[in-house]
Design a protein around this motif. Structure first.
Motif, PDB file in Angstrom:
ATOM      1  N   PRO A  14     -48.177   1.374  10.010  1.00 60.93           N
ATOM      2  CA  PRO A  14     -48.629   2.916   9.346  1.00 60.93           C
ATOM      3  C   PRO A  14     -47.517   3.833   9.868  1.00 60.93           C
ATOM      4  N   ALA A  15     -47.689   4.917   8.787  1.00 61.73           N
ATOM      5  CA  ALA A  15     -46.572   5.945   8.952  1.00 61.73           C
ATOM      6  C   ALA A  15     -47.298   7.045   9.898  1.00 61.73           C
ATOM      7  N   THR A  16     -48.600   7.028   9.961  1.00 55.63           N
ATOM      8  CA  THR A  16     -49.464   8.107  10.903  1.00 55.63           C
ATOM      9  C   THR A  16     -50.311   7.597  11.661  1.00 55.63           C
ATOM     10  N   LEU A  17     -50.584   8.584  12.530  1.00 54.14           N
ATOM     11  CA  LEU A  17     -51.660   8.108  13.423  1.00 54.14           C
ATOM     12  C   LEU A  17     -52.851   7.987  12.605  1.00 54.14           C
ATOM     13  N   GLY A  18     -53.364   8.721  11.664  1.00 50.60           N
ATOM     14  CA  GLY A  18     -54.550   8.902  10.785  1.00 50.60           C
ATOM     15  C   GLY A  18     -54.186   7.677  10.175  1.00 50.60           C
ATOM     16  N   ALA A  19     -53.457   7.191   9.506  1.00 48.11           N
ATOM     17  CA  ALA A  19     -53.419   5.807   8.684  1.00 48.11           C
ATOM     18  C   ALA A  19     -53.899   4.643   9.634  1.00 48.11           C
ATOM     19  N   ALA A  20     -53.341   4.563  10.810  1.00 51.54           N
ATOM     20  CA  ALA A  20     -53.763   3.526  12.101  1.00 51.54           C
ATOM     21  C   ALA A  20     -55.183   3.816  12.228  1.00 51.54           C
ATOM     22  N   LEU A  21     -55.502   4.795  12.566  1.00 50.16           N
ATOM     23  CA  LEU A  21     -57.102   5.110  12.817  1.00 50.16           C
ATOM     24  C   LEU A  21     -57.980   4.525  11.509  1.00 50.16           C
ATOM     25  N   LEU A  22     -57.492   4.863  10.274  1.00 45.75           N
ATOM     26  CA  LEU A  22     -58.263   4.489   9.296  1.00 45.75           C
ATOM     27  C   LEU A  22     -58.112   3.039   8.910  1.00 45.75           C
ATOM     28  N   ARG A  23     -57.181   2.142   9.438  1.00 50.62           N
ATOM     29  CA  ARG A  23     -57.219   0.946   9.298  1.00 50.62           C
ATOM     30  C   ARG A  23     -58.179   0.222  10.414  1.00 50.62           C
ATOM     31  N   GLY A  24     -58.036   0.984  11.651  1.00 45.63           N
ATOM     32  CA  GLY A  24     -58.965   0.405  12.734  1.00 45.63           C
ATOM     33  C   GLY A  24     -60.490   0.764  12.266  1.00 45.63           C
ATOM     34  N   LEU A  25     -60.855   1.974  11.679  1.00 44.47           N
ATOM     35  CA  LEU A  25     -62.106   2.077  11.343  1.00 44.47           C
ATOM     36  C   LEU A  25     -62.870   1.230  10.151  1.00 44.47           C
ATOM     37  N   ARG A  26     -61.826   0.699   9.555  1.00 51.50           N
ATOM     38  CA  ARG A  26     -62.218  -0.271   8.663  1.00 51.50           C
ATOM     39  C   ARG A  26     -62.131  -1.741   9.027  1.00 51.50           C
ATOM     40  N   SER A  27     -62.043  -1.979  10.322  1.00 56.75           N
ATOM     41  CA  SER A  27     -62.080  -3.157  11.021  1.00 56.75           C
ATOM     42  C   SER A  27     -61.069  -4.063  10.660  1.00 56.75           C
ATOM     43  N   ASP A  61     -62.880  -0.794  26.447  1.00 57.41           N
ATOM     44  CA  ASP A  61     -63.988  -0.707  27.259  1.00 57.41           C
ATOM     45  C   ASP A  61     -65.357   0.022  26.944  1.00 57.41           C
ATOM     46  N   ASP A  62     -65.893   1.307  27.529  1.00 58.91           N
ATOM     47  CA  ASP A  62     -67.289   1.621  27.193  1.00 58.91           C
ATOM     48  C   ASP A  62     -66.905   2.945  26.314  1.00 58.91           C
ATOM     49  N   PHE A  63     -65.747   3.317  25.975  1.00 52.45           N
ATOM     50  CA  PHE A  63     -65.390   4.671  25.306  1.00 52.45           C
ATOM     51  C   PHE A  63     -65.809   4.696  23.858  1.00 52.45           C
ATOM     52  N   PRO A  64     -65.829   3.466  23.244  1.00 59.91           N
ATOM     53  CA  PRO A  64     -66.696   3.472  21.743  1.00 59.91           C
ATOM     54  C   PRO A  64     -68.028   4.125  21.785  1.00 59.91           C
ATOM     55  N   LYS A 114     -65.075   1.463  17.532  1.00 57.81           N
ATOM     56  CA  LYS A 114     -64.223   0.621  18.601  1.00 57.81           C
ATOM     57  C   LYS A 114     -63.123   0.177  17.793  1.00 57.81           C
ATOM     58  N   GLY A 115     -63.066  -0.105  16.661  1.00 63.20           N
ATOM     59  CA  GLY A 115     -61.711  -0.407  15.959  1.00 63.20           C
ATOM     60  C   GLY A 115     -60.774   0.852  15.921  1.00 63.20           C
ATOM     61  N   GLY A 116     -61.223   2.189  15.853  1.00 63.74           N
ATOM     62  CA  GLY A 116     -60.480   3.279  15.748  1.00 63.74           C
ATOM     63  C   GLY A 116     -60.177   3.835  17.132  1.00 63.74           C
ATOM     64  N   VAL A 117     -60.846   3.227  18.259  1.00 61.81           N
ATOM     65  CA  VAL A 117     -60.257   3.096  19.720  1.00 61.81           C
ATOM     66  C   VAL A 117     -58.972   2.399  19.810  1.00 61.81           C
ATOM     67  N   ILE A 118     -59.376   0.942  19.253  1.00 62.36           N
ATOM     68  CA  ILE A 118     -58.343   0.082  19.484  1.00 62.36           C
ATOM     69  C   ILE A 118     -56.839   0.523  18.838  1.00 62.36           C
ATOM     70  N   ALA A 119     -57.143   1.085  17.490  1.00 62.37           N
ATOM     71  CA  ALA A 119     -55.793   1.627  16.824  1.00 62.37           C
ATOM     72  C   ALA A 119     -55.436   2.683  17.669  1.00 62.37           C
ATOM     73  N   PHE A 120     -56.056   3.718  18.312  1.00 61.43           N
ATOM     74  CA  PHE A 120     -55.775   4.890  19.012  1.00 61.43           C
ATOM     75  C   PHE A 120     -54.723   4.343  20.208  1.00 61.43           C
ATOM     76  N   LEU A 121     -55.226   3.358  20.947  1.00 62.56           N
ATOM     77  CA  LEU A 121     -54.647   2.718  22.057  1.00 62.56           C
ATOM     78  C   LEU A 121     -53.082   2.113  21.489  1.00 62.56           C
ATOM     79  N   TRP A 122     -53.246   1.304  20.677  1.00 63.01           N
ATOM     80  CA  TRP A 122     -52.092   0.709  19.942  1.00 63.01           C
ATOM     81  C   TRP A 122     -51.203   1.620  19.486  1.00 63.01           C
ATOM     82  N   TRP A 123     -51.479   2.906  18.738  1.00 61.94           N
ATOM     83  CA  TRP A 123     -50.522   3.700  18.344  1.00 61.94           C
ATOM     84  C   TRP A 123     -49.788   4.333  19.362  1.00 61.94           C
ATOM     85  N   PHE A 124     -50.534   4.739  20.540  1.00 61.52           N
ATOM     86  CA  PHE A 124     -49.750   5.659  21.467  1.00 61.52           C
ATOM     87  C   PHE A 124     -49.082   4.456  22.506  1.00 61.52           C
TER      88      PHE A 124
END
Length: 141
Positions: A14-27, A61-64, A114-124
């Motif tokens: 993904p080019a941006t954090l938003g793109a990575a988050l969108l992928r995670g949100l779509r599972s 963990d419990d963040f989602p 949870k998909g978005g949190v995992i994407a966030f963790l991976w991106w950074f």
């Protein structure tokens, strides 16, 4: 401990954090956008079937759940205030309506969050993930 090296397969990162988050949100896999991210409702796959990214090291963990409770609470607070204040409903009736709605909303948003949190963790590159970025040369036509 899993190997923290990035996966060798060439994928469309993904080019941006938003793109990575969108992928995670779509599972879907935040790295390649092709493979599925979950094997069960909120249980991530051990590795992406498309790009072989190791998802067993994720530590959402419990963040989602905290995010879901925060969002659902803020969405339903005005509804509760309107039901009791404007429509003069009894607190018991309001509770009988709001509790099932809140539980349904939370259950519906838990996997995407949870998909978005995992994407966030991976991106950074947080935890055991290795931070990967798209090559500057691959963006040029």
């Amino acid at each position: 401990m899993a190997n923290p090296q990035p996966c060798p397969q060439r994928v469309d990162l993904p080019a941006t954090l938003g793109a990575a988050l969108l992928r995670g949100l779509r599972s879907t896999c935040p790295r390649c956008g092709e493979g599925r991210l979950f094997r069960k409702w909120i249980k991530p796959v051990d590795a992406c079937p498309h790009c072989a990214q190791d998802w067993s090291v994720q530590q959402a963990d419990d963040f989602p759940a905290y995010i879901g409770i925060f969002v659902v609470g803020h969405l339903l607070a005005p509804v509760v205030i309107a039901m009791i204040g404007t429509y003069d409903m009894s607190p018991i009736l309001t509770l009988a309506i709001i509790l099932p709605v809140a539980v349904a909303m939370l259950l519906a948003m838990l996997q995407p969050v949870k998909g978005g949190v995992i994407a966030f963790l991976w991106w950074f590159g947080i935890g055991s993930f290795v931070q990967e970025r798209r090559d500057e040369d691959s963006d040029k036509p």
